[in-house]
Design a protein around this motif. Structure first.
Motif, PDB file in Angstrom:
ATOM      1  N   LEU A 212      -7.466  -2.256  -2.628  1.00 20.39           N
ATOM      2  CA  LEU A 212      -7.289  -1.060  -1.752  1.00 20.39           C
ATOM      3  C   LEU A 212      -8.344  -1.087  -0.868  1.00 20.39           C
ATOM      4  O   LEU A 212      -9.431  -1.462  -1.231  1.00 20.39           O
ATOM      5  CB  LEU A 212      -7.274   0.270  -2.686  1.00 20.39           C
ATOM      6  N   GLU A 213      -7.926  -1.353   0.337  1.00 20.75           N
ATOM      7  CA  GLU A 213      -9.027  -1.245   1.443  1.00 20.75           C
ATOM      8  C   GLU A 213      -8.698   0.068   2.336  1.00 20.75           C
ATOM      9  O   GLU A 213      -7.446   0.273   2.747  1.00 20.75           O
ATOM     10  CB  GLU A 213      -8.852  -2.328   2.464  1.00 20.75           C
ATOM     11  N   ALA A 214      -9.519   1.080   2.133  1.00 18.86           N
ATOM     12  CA  ALA A 214      -8.808   2.377   2.804  1.00 18.86           C
ATOM     13  C   ALA A 214     -10.131   3.297   3.667  1.00 18.86           C
ATOM     14  O   ALA A 214     -11.405   2.881   3.406  1.00 18.86           O
ATOM     15  CB  ALA A 214      -8.789   3.353   1.517  1.00 18.86           C
ATOM     16  N   GLY A 234      -4.950   3.757   2.954  1.00 16.90           N
ATOM     17  CA  GLY A 234      -4.951   2.308   3.387  1.00 16.90           C
ATOM     18  C   GLY A 234      -4.182   1.391   2.683  1.00 16.90           C
ATOM     19  O   GLY A 234      -3.641   1.859   1.909  1.00 16.90           O
ATOM     20  N   PRO A 235      -4.257   0.228   3.192  1.00 16.79           N
ATOM     21  CA  PRO A 235      -3.189  -0.839   2.695  1.00 16.79           C
ATOM     22  C   PRO A 235      -3.688  -1.151   1.297  1.00 16.79           C
ATOM     23  O   PRO A 235      -4.921  -1.411   1.017  1.00 16.79           O
ATOM     24  CB  PRO A 235      -3.320  -2.098   3.735  1.00 16.79           C
ATOM     25  N   SER A 262       3.232  -4.286  -2.363  1.00 17.64           N
ATOM     26  CA  SER A 262       2.456  -3.726  -1.298  1.00 17.64           C
ATOM     27  C   SER A 262       2.734  -2.761  -0.465  1.00 17.64           C
ATOM     28  O   SER A 262       4.032  -2.587  -0.447  1.00 17.64           O
ATOM     29  CB  SER A 262       2.225  -5.220  -0.598  1.00 17.64           C
ATOM     30  N   GLY A 263       1.802  -1.913  -0.111  1.00 20.41           N
ATOM     31  CA  GLY A 263       2.124  -0.777   0.746  1.00 20.41           C
ATOM     32  C   GLY A 263       0.928   0.124   1.117  1.00 20.41           C
ATOM     33  O   GLY A 263      -0.281  -0.641   1.335  1.00 20.41           O
ATOM     34  N   THR A 264       1.039   1.178   1.165  1.00 22.68           N
ATOM     35  CA  THR A 264      -0.004   1.935   1.498  1.00 22.68           C
ATOM     36  C   THR A 264      -0.504   3.039   0.203  1.00 22.68           C
ATOM     37  O   THR A 264       0.685   3.780  -0.186  1.00 22.68           O
ATOM     38  CB  THR A 264       0.322   2.783   2.855  1.00 22.68           C
ATOM     39  N   THR A 265      -1.515   3.284   0.079  1.00 21.29           N
ATOM     40  CA  THR A 265      -1.925   4.232  -1.025  1.00 21.29           C
ATOM     41  C   THR A 265      -2.633   5.261  -0.143  1.00 21.29           C
ATOM     42  O   THR A 265      -3.582   5.079   0.614  1.00 21.29           O
ATOM     43  CB  THR A 265      -3.171   3.610  -2.034  1.00 21.29           C
ATOM     44  N   GLY A 266      -2.084   6.640  -0.461  1.00 19.91           N
ATOM     45  CA  GLY A 266      -2.819   7.627   0.331  1.00 19.91           C
ATOM     46  C   GLY A 266      -3.375   8.755  -0.796  1.00 19.91           C
ATOM     47  O   GLY A 266      -2.528   9.032  -1.689  1.00 19.91           O
TER      48      GLY A 266
END
Length: 288
Positions: A212-214, A234-235, A262-266
């Protein structure tokens, strides 16, 4: 308070659960199948109260149900800090100052607030067992003790919200996890309500890689001494490798599969109300 943290805290788990929906494409024996799955989770912690009491000698929190219950297993991996205190500076900082979050493993309390909340699937059918996910564990399970990477925080200034002074902190994080989830998933499946036709099931292995890069923003209530709000996104990327044995209808089957997501973690947190002592702050600087 104990260095900005409570000596005693009573937490009420009024409502707990989750909903997971997954759409997947699977290749089996030369054929491709599409499969949509959804599960609903529940927790034995729902409706219960837990008291966290700081033990000075052991430098950790003692955890107990109130009223007393003989379910210590539910308490084992609960965490007291749901205020995101790991993101705060250790000393007073001026506006524009940055600091590294040194113990990145503690970010697990940010990405999975409260620790292991013992949420397990309500029920799963035999087809679900053979087609895909027998349970991947919770985010807290993935992160506990295995988090690596870097994280940086910056105090960007003060803000007034509803007449209260707030400190605004910008967060940047690059984290990764590689973890053997075999025992955790096997235990979760023992607790899940499986239909009789699902037969016996064993997990040979399950490995998870998560990245994770957020970026995010923490708004801290200075007078209240607690988080006011937090949002981060972030992705993200997940690789999963799994092998299992099942016996639906008396037939023995071995299944191996890999999954790449793969996607976005929020993550978004809003604190409706909180309690704490007033903390010192000067204009243009912030002290936890």
């Amino acid at each position: 308070n104990r260095d900005g943290a409570p000596k005693k805290l009573r937490r009420s788990f009024d409502e707990l659960g989750n909903n997971v929906a997954i759409a997947m494409k699977m290749a089996m024996m030369g054929q491709t199948q599409n499969k949509d799955q959804s599960t609903t989770g529940e927790s034995e912690l729902q409706g219960k109260k837990v008291v966290f009491t700081w033990d000075e000698d052991k430098s950790e929190y003692k955890k107990a149900f109130d009223p007393v219950l003989d379910k210590d297993g539910l308490l084992k991996d609960l965490e007291e800090d749901m205020d995101l205190r790991v993101l705060l500076p250790k000393e007073e900082v001026k506006e524009g100052a940055s600091w590294d979050i040194e113990d990145v493993k503690l970010l697990a309390s940010v990405l999975a607030p409260g620790g292991n909340l013992s949420i397990v699937p309500k029920e799963m059918g035999s087809e679900d067992m053979s087609m895909g996910m027998p349970g991947m564990g919770s985010m807290g399970d993935w992160l506990r003790g295995a988090l690596e990477g870097t994280a940086k925080a910056t105090f960007t200034g003060l803000r007034e919200v509803d007449g209260a002074k707030m400190a605004v902190i910008k967060i940047e994080a690059k984290i990764s996890v590689s973890k053997d989830m075999t025992d955790i998933v096997q235990d979760a499946m023992k607790k899940a309500k499986l239909p009789p036709e699902a037969g016996e099931m064993t997990i040979d292995h399950m490995d998870v890689d998560y990245k994770l890069e957020a970026e995010g923003t923490l708004v801290w209530d200075i007078a209240g001494g607690h988080a006011h709000s937090f949002d981060m996104s972030g992705p993200s990327h997940v690789n999963m490798d799994m092998a299992m044995k099942i016996s639906p209808g008396g037939q023995k089957m071995s299944i191996e599969y890999g999954m790449e997501l793969s996607g976005t973690t929020g993550l978004k947190i809003e604190v409706k109300e909180g309690f704490g002592d007033a903390l010192p702050v000067s204009e243009g600087s912030f002290d936890r």
